[in-house]
Each structure stands twice: as structure tokens, then as C-alpha cells.
Design a protein around this motif. Structure first.
Motif, PDB file in Angstrom:
ATOM      1  N   HIS A 124      55.317  24.785 -36.554  1.00  0.00           N
ATOM      2  CA  HIS A 124      54.525  25.555 -37.508  1.00  0.00           C
ATOM      3  C   HIS A 124      53.680  26.611 -36.799  1.00  0.00           C
ATOM      4  O   HIS A 124      53.847  26.846 -35.608  1.00  0.00           O
ATOM      5  N   SER A 128      47.919  25.081 -35.929  1.00  0.00           N
ATOM      6  CA  SER A 128      48.077  24.144 -37.038  1.00  0.00           C
ATOM      7  C   SER A 128      48.065  22.710 -36.529  1.00  0.00           C
ATOM      8  O   SER A 128      48.403  22.436 -35.376  1.00  0.00           O
ATOM      9  N   GLU A 130      49.300  18.824 -37.865  1.00  0.00           N
ATOM     10  CA  GLU A 130      50.084  18.113 -38.864  1.00  0.00           C
ATOM     11  C   GLU A 130      49.725  16.635 -38.847  1.00  0.00           C
ATOM     12  O   GLU A 130      49.547  16.047 -37.787  1.00  0.00           O
ATOM     13  N   ARG A 157      48.969  12.075 -36.145  1.00  0.00           N
ATOM     14  CA  ARG A 157      48.472  13.460 -36.206  1.00  0.00           C
ATOM     15  C   ARG A 157      48.803  14.133 -34.878  1.00  0.00           C
ATOM     16  O   ARG A 157      48.680  13.527 -33.818  1.00  0.00           O
ATOM     17  N   GLY A 160      50.814  20.963 -34.883  1.00  0.00           N
ATOM     18  CA  GLY A 160      52.004  21.368 -35.625  1.00  0.00           C
ATOM     19  C   GLY A 160      52.783  22.489 -34.970  1.00  0.00           C
ATOM     20  O   GLY A 160      53.971  22.660 -35.233  1.00  0.00           O
ATOM     21  N   LEU A 178      52.782  14.514 -46.017  1.00  0.00           N
ATOM     22  CA  LEU A 178      52.460  15.388 -44.884  1.00  0.00           C
ATOM     23  C   LEU A 178      51.279  16.273 -45.250  1.00  0.00           C
ATOM     24  O   LEU A 178      51.169  16.722 -46.399  1.00  0.00           O
ATOM     25  N   LEU A 180      49.263  19.778 -43.545  1.00  0.00           N
ATOM     26  CA  LEU A 180      49.159  20.793 -42.505  1.00  0.00           C
ATOM     27  C   LEU A 180      47.796  21.433 -42.630  1.00  0.00           C
ATOM     28  O   LEU A 180      47.441  21.922 -43.708  1.00  0.00           O
TER      29      LEU A 180
END
Length: 185
Positions: A124, A128, A130, A157, A160, A178, A180
Motif C-alpha cells: 500500500h 500506511s 495495516e 499489525r 502496509g 482489515l 488501513l
């Protein structure tokens, strides 16, 4: 195409066109930024194509925007029932993500499903984070060269932006929640 898919497809196309025009980008410039063909982007903007999740992520990363920017979310009270599914499918239809909520532009929530005996790889935007919550079954998650074995109710965690791979080696679908979070949003 089902009505719900047409709504999501049209919504994504309209939002993409608005973002592209606001940035004063041609389709060709957008194609170069996102590494997605001009033809595909044009079809998405016109609502003629139902893009895969991989294509949507490429567009979001190319524009450096959260994926939710391509989707419309309700700002006030929103109720999503399991029966009202609006899924975005992976390339091989072995990974499905359902956008749920966007919170103040900095966090997104999704339901996801990974089919039996499949894997899905993604990354991502920079900055970020996730979080993955396993709702059933067992899942392997590869992050940073390390594999994590997750079971029902486990939560993990990670950053991302780091490439990560979801692996379902079992005979059953695995469902996930999920989130983000974007520090640069």
C-alpha cells in the motif's frame, strides 16, 4: 454485470475522472503514473470496466491516494449488512475485498475473503499501517521475509507499504477484517 457491481463500477469511474481532472492529468499521463493502460483507464472512467483490486491498488499507489478515494463512503451513520456485499475481486477471483468505511480520510475498513489454496500479494501507500483480524480458520501472512501463522481471532499489525502475502493453505475460505491507517493522508 449485477446492479451493485454497476453502481460500484460507475462510482469508481466517476471518482477517478474527478481526481484526474482536478490534478489536470491526461489519460496518458495517468497511465504512465499508475502503470495501467490508457485504454483500461478510459473504460474504468466511463464505467465500462469492472477493475480488479490489483488495478485499483495500482491506480491508488500511482496517484498516492488511499484506495477509498476511488470509492464513495457515507460520512454519517452507515450500516453495512453482510447480505449487501460490494466486492472488489483479485485478478484470479481468489481474493475479495469489500470496502466498508472511511474514517476522517485517515483510516479505511474492509471485509476480505481469501479462497482455499490461494495466495494474494500486495502493498500500500508509503506511511500506511495495516491491521488484519482473522475471523475464521487459519492464515499465513508473509511480511518482511517472515511468515506469521494466524488462527481465528488473531490480530496482526504491520507497515502496509511493505509487500505482504496472504496465504490460505486450507480447504476453507478464510474471512478477515482489515484496516488501513494512513499517516500521510
Amino acid at each position: 454485470m449485477k446492479d451493485a457491481e454497476q453502481d460500484v463500477t460507475g462510482q469508481v469511474g466517476s471518482n477517478l475522472r474527478d481526481i484526474r481532472k482536478a490534478r489536470k492529468l491526461s489519460l496518458e499521463e495517468l497511465a504512465t503514473l499508475c502503470d495501467v493502460s490508457k485504454l483500461t483507464l478510459g473504460k474504468i472512467e466511463r464505467g465500462e470496466a469492472n477493475p480488479t483490486l490489483q488495478i485499483l491498488w495500482k491506480i491508488a499507489r500511482g496517484l498516492q491516494i488511499p484506495l477509498s478515494s476511488l470509492l464513495s463512503f457515507q460520512d454519517d451513520i452507515a450500516l453495512y449488512r453482510f447480505a449487501d456485499r460490494h466486492s472488489l475481486a483479485g485478478h484470479n477471483h481468489d481474493w475479495f475485498v469489500e470496502p466498508l468505511y472511511k474514517t476522517n480520510g485517515t483510516m479505511e475498513w474492509y471485509r476480505a475473503c481469501i479462497e482455499p489454496h490461494t495466495r494474494h500479494r500486495e502493498f500500500h501507500l508509503e506511511g500506511s499501517e495495516e491491521t488484519v483480524f482473522v475471523l475464521n480458520g487459519q492464515l499465513e501472512l508473509m511480511v518482511g521475509g517472515k511468515t506469521y501463522h494466524l488462527e481465528k481471532w488473531d490480530v496482526i499489525r504491520f507497515q502496509g507499504e511493505e509487500q505482504h502475502t496472504y496465504i490460505n493453505s486450507t480447504d476453507e475460505k478464510v474471512y478477515l477484517m482489515l484496516s488501513l491507517a494512513y499517516t500521510n493522508a
